[in-house]
Design a protein around this motif. Structure first.
Motif, PDB file in Angstrom:
ATOM      1  N   LEU A 167       7.082 -19.146 -17.317  1.00  0.00           N
ATOM      2  CA  LEU A 167       6.955 -19.333 -15.784  1.00  0.00           C
ATOM      3  C   LEU A 167       7.438 -18.013 -15.060  1.00  0.00           C
ATOM      4  O   LEU A 167       6.785 -17.740 -13.988  1.00  0.00           O
ATOM      5  N   ALA A 168       8.226 -17.261 -15.611  1.00  0.00           N
ATOM      6  CA  ALA A 168       8.811 -16.128 -14.771  1.00  0.00           C
ATOM      7  C   ALA A 168       7.435 -15.020 -14.742  1.00  0.00           C
ATOM      8  O   ALA A 168       7.164 -14.102 -14.030  1.00  0.00           O
ATOM      9  N   VAL A 169       6.750 -14.957 -16.059  1.00  0.00           N
ATOM     10  CA  VAL A 169       5.740 -14.082 -16.145  1.00  0.00           C
ATOM     11  C   VAL A 169       4.601 -14.181 -15.098  1.00  0.00           C
ATOM     12  O   VAL A 169       4.192 -13.453 -14.415  1.00  0.00           O
ATOM     13  N   ALA A 170       4.369 -15.613 -14.949  1.00  0.00           N
ATOM     14  CA  ALA A 170       3.057 -16.209 -14.262  1.00  0.00           C
ATOM     15  C   ALA A 170       3.704 -15.739 -12.651  1.00  0.00           C
ATOM     16  O   ALA A 170       2.884 -15.549 -11.945  1.00  0.00           O
ATOM     17  N   ALA A 171       4.953 -16.136 -12.389  1.00  0.00           N
ATOM     18  CA  ALA A 171       5.335 -15.611 -10.929  1.00  0.00           C
ATOM     19  C   ALA A 171       5.136 -14.347 -10.729  1.00  0.00           C
ATOM     20  O   ALA A 171       4.870 -13.688  -9.737  1.00  0.00           O
ATOM     21  N   CYS A 172       5.580 -13.341 -11.519  1.00  0.00           N
ATOM     22  CA  CYS A 172       5.470 -12.107 -11.329  1.00  0.00           C
ATOM     23  C   CYS A 172       3.989 -11.531 -10.948  1.00  0.00           C
ATOM     24  O   CYS A 172       3.599 -10.711 -10.303  1.00  0.00           O
ATOM     25  N   HIS A 173       3.109 -12.150 -11.822  1.00  0.00           N
ATOM     26  CA  HIS A 173       1.690 -11.752 -11.723  1.00  0.00           C
ATOM     27  C   HIS A 173       1.034 -12.325 -10.374  1.00  0.00           C
ATOM     28  O   HIS A 173       0.256 -11.558  -9.615  1.00  0.00           O
ATOM     29  N   ARG A 174       1.593 -13.647  -9.783  1.00  0.00           N
ATOM     30  CA  ARG A 174       1.400 -13.908  -8.456  1.00  0.00           C
ATOM     31  C   ARG A 174       1.784 -12.897  -7.401  1.00  0.00           C
ATOM     32  O   ARG A 174       1.017 -13.002  -6.316  1.00  0.00           O
ATOM     33  N   HIS A 175       2.848 -12.305  -7.791  1.00  0.00           N
ATOM     34  CA  HIS A 175       3.220 -11.289  -6.786  1.00  0.00           C
ATOM     35  C   HIS A 175       3.012  -9.883  -6.964  1.00  0.00           C
ATOM     36  O   HIS A 175       3.493  -8.815  -6.375  1.00  0.00           O
TER      37      HIS A 175
END
Length: 575
Positions: free
Chosen positions: A248-256
């Motif tokens: 979830l943290a990796v995906a959040a980074c990519h979104r930003h």
């Protein structure tokens, strides 16, 4: 003579033919990006028309005409169609697993009243098993629209929370992470109760405070190291939830648009998890991790082992994180003078300065960067003093130490020039001003605010770079919000007109550097990332509008629409 010249001509033609045959295969691009402003953060050419990439490295940055020389039938082409690109952003101070777990537990970051917290817990109780722990994070009493009728030292009391969760222990971390709020069931499990005579001892915690009412009863608020009275009873995370939080943290980074992350303090379990994720090719963000200073045995093991610089630039350990004081919101930041809104209270020294001095020496001797959390002016001064003493003792080892102070939020004016003089890097999260400045003046008073709080431009003018970030999950992982705060010094609602202490604003160029090249410098990685130059890693963020030119009141409308990591598109926003 003619025969000799013919031979030379034939040889030249042969070389040209050989180069022509082998060149495209050797120098062809796997990716070509063009069609909008590309900000390189490279002083030799600040804006280019196009970027050519081969695999995970930048081949060329410059004109479109020249870039197309690297194009073949196999080259993927991305037309920006007027959109804007910058280097991939680097979160310069955050807590990666905290980011992931915040999405798994109660996220209270946007709550604006105590009642909203009670309602969120009551809703969670409906699906929780009796005895199951309910955890969350993000509340901040100074950001609420209304203050409860019953407060102690500005904090709410647990009674109403306990009423809606009688059978479930509840522990909710403050947004800063430097305090927590427990219900009656959690305190019962921890054995915390008011006892005659001997009851006082259980509330004495070095480097922390149990907030109590006039009758000596715990209110449910545990400040700084007193949190351990509760947290040691919370069940440990499982491997399954760890993996889920990581992804979830990796995906959040990519979104930003975030392709690099400075993880501010990890222990053995997280190190093992990251190693596993890298082995499984799931480390899709460049992790620069700091060892937690709470585990002295772990530090000594790594001092003996030596730093770990990943040749793949995905998971590097070469720094140590020390937590030296608390947060301003919970009045835990360590101050030279007492709090304006709590006379006689100076905050907390959460880590002995003797250990900071020892760590500063160990860092130089073993090649580790020391990064110390300090928010209050006394904490900053004490740490600068310990760093300076270490540099004096081992001058031959201090040439390129890049020691850091994390937050450096409130400084005494005399200590501002010391950062550049000592080469100590301030890692400051600009968005904290947007969130904290409206109430921080109550803690410090106007004089201390104006002369020493959030002193970005004063530090930059002194000659030291600033590493930016959000301190997620203290603040939401939103680099655009931090960029906006950097250049406007306003709340995210756009107030006040002109910004707080506007002379300390960053320029947009400085703000972008603080999230890219200067953040890379803060991790010894400026030669491999942080700007768009040939030979550097192909990490990029693409936005829906030109954040370097759009009017300030439109900046927060900027969205990341694509993230490229290692030359591959890892996020693309749906229309």
């Amino acid at each position: 003579m003619r025969s000799r010249n013919s031979f030379k001509l034939s040889a030249v033609l042969a070389v040209i033919l050989l180069i022509g045959c082998s060149g495209p295969d050797k120098e062809s691009a796997t990716l070509l990006i063009h069609g909008g402003p590309i900000y390189t953060v490279d002083t030799t050419q600040t804006i280019v028309e196009a970027v050519a990439v081969r695999d995970n490295l930048i081949l060329f940055a410059g004109s479109l005409e020249e870039a197309e020389m690297y194009k073949t039938d196999q080259t993927q082409v991305i037309d920006l169609e007027g959109k804007t690109m910058t280097p991939g952003l680097i979160e310069g101070h955050g807590h990666f697993m905290g980011l992931g777990y915040n999405e798994l537990s109660l996220d209270l970051i946007n709550t604006t009243s105590y009642q909203q917290i009670i309602d969120a817990v009551a809703e969670k109780v409906k699906t929780a098993e009796p005895g199951e722990w309910i955890t969350g994070r993000g509340w901040h009493q100074s950001k609420w629209d209304s203050i409860p009728a019953d407060t102690v030292l500005g904090f709410q009391t647990h009674d109403r929370l306990s009423e809606v969760s009688p059978d479930n222990p509840v522990y909710l971390r403050h947004a800063s992470g430097h305090a927590g709020f427990a219900n009656a069931k959690a305190m019962e499990i921890a054995g915390i109760q008011v006892l005659p005579r001997e009851g006082i001892d259980q509330f004495e915690v070095e480097g922390g405070e149990v907030i109590r009412d006039a009758l000596g009863r715990p209110t449910g608020v545990f400040n700084e190291r007193a949190q351990t009275l509760i947290t040691k009873h919370i069940p440990a995370n499982t491997p399954e939830t760890d993996r889920q939080a990581f992804e979830l943290a990796v995906a959040a980074c990519h979104r930003h648009g975030i392709t690099g992350f400075h993880d501010a303090g990890i222990g053995r379990g997280t190190i093992a998890l990251y190693e596993k994720m890298k082995a499984e090719d799931k480390m899709k963000v460049r992790m620069y991790a700091m060892l937690t200073g709470w585990d002295k045995e772990l530090l000594n093991e790594w001092y003996d082992r030596g730093m770990m610089v990943d040749p793949d630039h995905e998971f590097t350990i070469r720094s140590v994180k020390l937590n030296c004081d608390g947060a301003l919101g919970s009045r835990g930041a360590w101050l030279l003078e007492p709090y304006s809104d709590r006379p006689g209270h100076y905050g907390h020294e959460t880590l002995p300065m003797e250990f900071v001095a020892e760590s500063a020496l160990n860092g130089l001797q073993h090649g580790f960067q020391i990064c110390s959390h300090a928010i209050g002016d006394r904490a900053n001064r004490e740490i600068l003093d310990r760093y300076e003493a270490a540099f004096v003792e081992f001058p031959e080892l201090a040439n390129d130490h890049r020691y850091r102070i994390e937050h450096a939020q409130h400084l005494h004016p005399d200590d501002i020039p010391r950062f550049a003089e000592l080469g100590v890097i301030p890692a400051m999260q600009a968005v904290h001003l947007s969130s904290d400045r409206p109430w921080a003046i109550d803690r410090l008073g106007e004089k201390r605010i104006v002369e020493g709080a959030y002193m970005w431009q004063a530090l930059l003018r002194s000659g030291i770079p600033i590493v930016n970030g959000t301190d997620v999950p203290v603040e939401p992982l939103n680099p655009i919000a931090s960029f906006y705060a950097s250049v406007s010094r306003k709340t995210l609602k756009g107030t006040p007109e002109g910004g707080y202490e506007p002379e300390q604003k960053m320029t947009r160029e400085q703000a972008l550097r603080s999230y890219t090249l200067d953040a890379a410098y803060g991790a010894f990685e400026e030669d491999i990332k942080g700007s768009i130059e040939p030979g550097k890693l192909a990490d990029f963020a693409i936005y829906n509008q030109d954040l370097m030119q759009v009017p300030e009141d439109k900046l927060l409308e900027t969205d990341v629409i694509m993230t490229i990591f290692n030359g591959e598109v890892v996020f693309e926003k749906e229309d």
